[in-house]
Design a protein around this motif. Structure first.
Motif, PDB file in Angstrom:
ATOM      1  N   HIS A 230       0.843  -1.183   0.000  1.00 17.42           N
ATOM      2  CA  HIS A 230       0.000   0.000   0.000  1.00 17.42           C
ATOM      3  C   HIS A 230       0.885   1.242   0.000  1.00 17.42           C
ATOM      4  N   ILE A 231       0.457   2.249  -0.717  1.00 18.87           N
ATOM      5  CA  ILE A 231       1.281   3.446  -0.845  1.00 18.87           C
ATOM      6  C   ILE A 231       1.184   4.337   0.378  1.00 18.87           C
ATOM      7  N   GLY A 232       0.154   4.141   1.211  1.00 23.89           N
ATOM      8  CA  GLY A 232      -0.016   4.986   2.384  1.00 23.89           C
ATOM      9  C   GLY A 232      -0.696   6.298   2.024  1.00 23.89           C
ATOM     10  N   CYS A 233      -1.320   6.936   2.999  1.00 29.02           N
ATOM     11  CA  CYS A 233      -2.005   8.193   2.756  1.00 29.02           C
ATOM     12  C   CYS A 233      -2.074   8.988   4.042  1.00 29.02           C
ATOM     13  N   LYS A 234      -2.300  10.272   3.907  1.00 33.29           N
ATOM     14  CA  LYS A 234      -2.433  11.162   5.045  1.00 33.29           C
ATOM     15  C   LYS A 234      -3.890  11.212   5.492  1.00 33.29           C
ATOM     16  N   PRO A 235      -4.124  11.312   6.791  1.00 37.10           N
ATOM     17  CA  PRO A 235      -5.513  11.358   7.261  1.00 37.10           C
ATOM     18  C   PRO A 235      -6.301  12.532   6.710  1.00 37.10           C
ATOM     19  N   SER A 236      -5.666  13.685   6.599  1.00 38.02           N
ATOM     20  CA  SER A 236      -6.386  14.860   6.098  1.00 38.02           C
ATOM     21  C   SER A 236      -6.795  14.681   4.650  1.00 38.02           C
ATOM     22  N   ALA A 237      -5.881  14.116   3.845  1.00 33.34           N
ATOM     23  CA  ALA A 237      -6.204  13.909   2.426  1.00 33.34           C
ATOM     24  C   ALA A 237      -7.285  12.858   2.262  1.00 33.34           C
ATOM     25  N   SER A 238      -7.206  11.765   3.051  1.00 29.45           N
ATOM     26  CA  SER A 238      -8.195  10.702   2.900  1.00 29.45           C
ATOM     27  C   SER A 238      -9.565  11.120   3.399  1.00 29.45           C
ATOM     28  N   ALA A 239      -9.604  12.071   4.350  1.00 30.60           N
ATOM     29  CA  ALA A 239     -10.898  12.495   4.875  1.00 30.60           C
ATOM     30  C   ALA A 239     -11.593  13.476   3.950  1.00 30.60           C
ATOM     31  N   ARG A 240     -10.840  14.198   3.124  1.00 32.42           N
ATOM     32  CA  ARG A 240     -11.426  15.235   2.289  1.00 32.42           C
ATOM     33  C   ARG A 240     -11.634  14.789   0.847  1.00 32.42           C
ATOM     34  N   PRO A 243     -11.011  10.282  -4.168  1.00 31.99           N
ATOM     35  CA  PRO A 243     -10.001   9.530  -4.934  1.00 31.99           C
ATOM     36  C   PRO A 243      -8.777   9.160  -4.120  1.00 31.99           C
ATOM     37  N   SER A 244      -8.355  10.037  -3.203  1.00 33.46           N
ATOM     38  CA  SER A 244      -7.198   9.717  -2.365  1.00 33.46           C
ATOM     39  C   SER A 244      -7.491   8.542  -1.450  1.00 33.46           C
ATOM     40  N   LEU A 245      -8.695   8.506  -0.903  1.00 34.88           N
ATOM     41  CA  LEU A 245      -9.083   7.389  -0.043  1.00 34.88           C
ATOM     42  C   LEU A 245      -9.196   6.092  -0.826  1.00 34.88           C
ATOM     43  N   LEU A 246      -9.712   6.153  -2.054  1.00 38.05           N
ATOM     44  CA  LEU A 246      -9.812   4.970  -2.900  1.00 38.05           C
ATOM     45  C   LEU A 246      -8.426   4.439  -3.251  1.00 38.05           C
ATOM     46  N   LEU A 247      -7.518   5.341  -3.615  1.00 42.24           N
ATOM     47  CA  LEU A 247      -6.159   4.920  -3.950  1.00 42.24           C
ATOM     48  C   LEU A 247      -5.436   4.363  -2.738  1.00 42.24           C
ATOM     49  N   CYS A 248      -5.710   4.935  -1.583  1.00 41.01           N
ATOM     50  CA  CYS A 248      -5.065   4.464  -0.356  1.00 41.01           C
ATOM     51  C   CYS A 248      -5.533   3.065   0.014  1.00 41.01           C
ATOM     52  N   ARG A 249      -6.836   2.833  -0.075  1.00 42.09           N
ATOM     53  CA  ARG A 249      -7.386   1.555   0.378  1.00 42.09           C
ATOM     54  C   ARG A 249      -7.121   0.427  -0.599  1.00 42.09           C
ATOM     55  N   TYR A 250      -7.139   0.694  -1.891  1.00 42.22           N
ATOM     56  CA  TYR A 250      -7.000  -0.354  -2.905  1.00 42.22           C
ATOM     57  C   TYR A 250      -5.782  -0.116  -3.797  1.00 42.22           C
ATOM     58  N   SER A 251      -4.700   0.369  -3.234  1.00 43.89           N
ATOM     59  CA  SER A 251      -3.534   0.717  -4.062  1.00 43.89           C
ATOM     60  C   SER A 251      -2.946  -0.507  -4.756  1.00 43.89           C
ATOM     61  N   ALA A 252      -2.803  -1.630  -4.036  1.00 44.96           N
ATOM     62  CA  ALA A 252      -2.220  -2.833  -4.646  1.00 44.96           C
ATOM     63  C   ALA A 252      -3.114  -3.379  -5.752  1.00 44.96           C
ATOM     64  N   GLU A 253      -4.435  -3.435  -5.489  1.00 43.24           N
ATOM     65  CA  GLU A 253      -5.356  -3.939  -6.516  1.00 43.24           C
ATOM     66  C   GLU A 253      -5.392  -3.034  -7.744  1.00 43.24           C
ATOM     67  N   GLU A 323     -19.927   8.353  10.572  1.00 45.68           N
ATOM     68  CA  GLU A 323     -18.614   7.864  10.943  1.00 45.68           C
ATOM     69  C   GLU A 323     -17.555   8.489  10.058  1.00 45.68           C
ATOM     70  N   VAL A 324     -16.327   8.486  10.562  1.00 47.16           N
ATOM     71  CA  VAL A 324     -15.195   8.995   9.797  1.00 47.16           C
ATOM     72  C   VAL A 324     -14.575   7.845   9.032  1.00 47.16           C
ATOM     73  N   CYS A 325     -14.426   8.016   7.721  1.00 43.86           N
ATOM     74  CA  CYS A 325     -13.845   6.971   6.884  1.00 43.86           C
ATOM     75  C   CYS A 325     -12.328   6.997   7.025  1.00 43.86           C
ATOM     76  N   CYS A 326     -11.794   5.999   7.665  1.00 42.72           N
ATOM     77  CA  CYS A 326     -10.345   5.920   7.853  1.00 42.72           C
ATOM     78  C   CYS A 326      -9.786   4.850   6.934  1.00 42.72           C
ATOM     79  N   CYS A 327      -8.674   5.140   6.362  1.00 46.37           N
ATOM     80  CA  CYS A 327      -8.013   4.200   5.464  1.00 46.37           C
ATOM     81  C   CYS A 327      -7.301   3.125   6.270  1.00 46.37           C
ATOM     82  N   PRO A 328      -7.367   1.851   5.879  1.00 48.58           N
ATOM     83  CA  PRO A 328      -6.689   0.804   6.632  1.00 48.58           C
ATOM     84  C   PRO A 328      -5.185   0.933   6.622  1.00 48.58           C
ATOM     85  N   CYS A 329      -4.611   1.688   5.686  1.00 47.50           N
ATOM     86  CA  CYS A 329      -3.167   1.829   5.639  1.00 47.50           C
ATOM     87  C   CYS A 329      -2.688   3.067   6.369  1.00 47.50           C
TER      88      CYS A 329
END
Length: 365
Positions: A230-240, A243-253, A323-329
């Motif tokens: 997984h490429i990892g992501c910042k909480p602020s970017a994934s919350a706003r 696309p950043s949250l999608l890329l963070c959660r499914y980066s390998a796929e 709820e707040v959508c948090c990325c698993p990575c």
């Protein structure tokens, strides 16, 4: 620095250098021009990378990228290009096996006689080495080219296995990556051998260059390790940003889908479709592998649609629940902070109900 890490780093890069030197030797033998030995200077880049890796990384690998594999591609790919472009000038006798046996037996008898006459161990070793080289030279040159392709892809997988891994990748991820590389290498070898062996393709230099260009483009996926990380992501970017949250959660796929569509199966399908549609080249294997590429591309698009719909459903459900959508990575601290903030808000809501709800029973009474 651990001894095994040092040995694995040095031995793997030594195998890369030896194989690239064999490729340069075959180009020089086919072209009959010593100037092609200058291709061996490309190995200096690999030697420089070895020194820098041992000094700054203690022999360990890098995150998401393997410089040793990339530089090995730079060293060996030009030799394979030259061998494939000048495939028509390579000699192959009608009975290479018989010629090989006769020459080898004669050379071995001569080496034995010379070794007994000189009675020197060193001289015997030198003569044996010369006989071995002469025996290799009698092998059909087209067989040499195919063998270089095969050993090249095998060495990519074995070399990636032997190279010391970095801190960011685990053994489980490495095993998944190697299994993927085995299937990818087999598909790439089939594409190069099956298309370049067609007689009509060999007569068209533009087609040869196009096929080799697509083949080279497909090799660029080997130095990258994004398929299992997984490429990892910042909480602020994934919350706003969705696309950043999608890329963070499914980066390998998403990386696997992108490789299949734009680096491997997609370009392979385009080349084979051009061969059949424009140049009217048909054979059973070409039709079969074209259908296989169509099936893989369709399944990858279906997988992309499934991931997108699943992600959209998850986001809608969490947004309705507040709820707040948090990325698993994301780091554990970020998720814990978001979860703790939600719990505090719930406690405050229970301890201090809204004024309208508290005053409503009094008004009714």
């Amino acid at each position: 620095m651990e001894l095994m890490v040092l040995l694995n780093a040095l031995v793997t890069r030594l195998l890369f250098v030896l194989h690239s030197l064999i490729g340069v030797w075959r180009v020089t033998a086919v072209k009959k021009e010593p100037k092609y030995w200058l291709l061996a200077l490309l190995n200096l880049l690999l030697c420089l990378e070895t020194g820098l890796t041992l000094k700054f990384k203690q022999g360990r690998g890098y995150k998401w990228f393997s410089p040793a594999i990339f530089l090995y591609l730079i060293c060996i790919v030009p030799s394979l290009w030259l061998l494939e472009i000048h495939h028509g000038t390579q000699y192959c006798g009608n009975e290479p096996g018989a010629v090989q046996v006769n020459v080898s037996n004669q050379d071995f008898n001569q080496s034995r006689e010379s070794s007994h006459g000189s009675e020197g161990t060193d001289h015997h070793i030198i003569q044996t080495a010369k006989v071995f080289v002469n025996q290799l030279s009698t092998i059909c040159e087209t067989v040499w080219t195919l063998a270089l392709h095969q050993t090249f892809l095998l060495l990519l997988v074995v070399g990636r296995w032997l190279l010391p891994i970095g801190v960011e990748i685990t053994r489980d991820q490495l095993s998944q990556l190697l299994l993927m590389f085995v299937g990818t290498a087999a598909d790439i070898l089939e594409f190069a051998s099956e298309t370049l062996d067609i007689e009509d393709v060999r007569k068209n230099y533009a087609l040869i260059n196009a096929i080799l260009a697509v083949w080279t483009w497909s090799m660029l996926q080997f130095p990258l390790d994004l398929a299992v990380q997984h490429i990892g992501c910042k909480p602020s970017a994934s919350a706003r940003r969705i696309p950043s949250l999608l890329l963070c959660r499914y980066s390998a796929e998403l990386w696997n889908i992108g490789v299949s569509l734009f680096i491997q199966d997609g370009p392979f399908f385009i080349v084979r479709s051009i061969l059949m549609g424009h140049f009217r080249i048909f054979n059973q294997m070409l039709v079969f592998f074209t259908a296989k590429n169509i099936l893989v591309v369709t399944l990858q698009l279906y997988r992309l649609a499934v991931i997108t719909l699943d992600f959209r459903t998850t986001v809608l459900q969490k947004s309705r629940k507040g709820e707040v959508c948090c990325c698993p990575c994301e780091p554990y601290e970020a998720r814990a902070h978001a979860t703790g903030r939600q719990e505090n808000e719930m406690k405050e809501f229970v301890a201090f109900p809204p004024k309208e709800e508290a005053q409503a029973p009094l008004e009714n009474h």
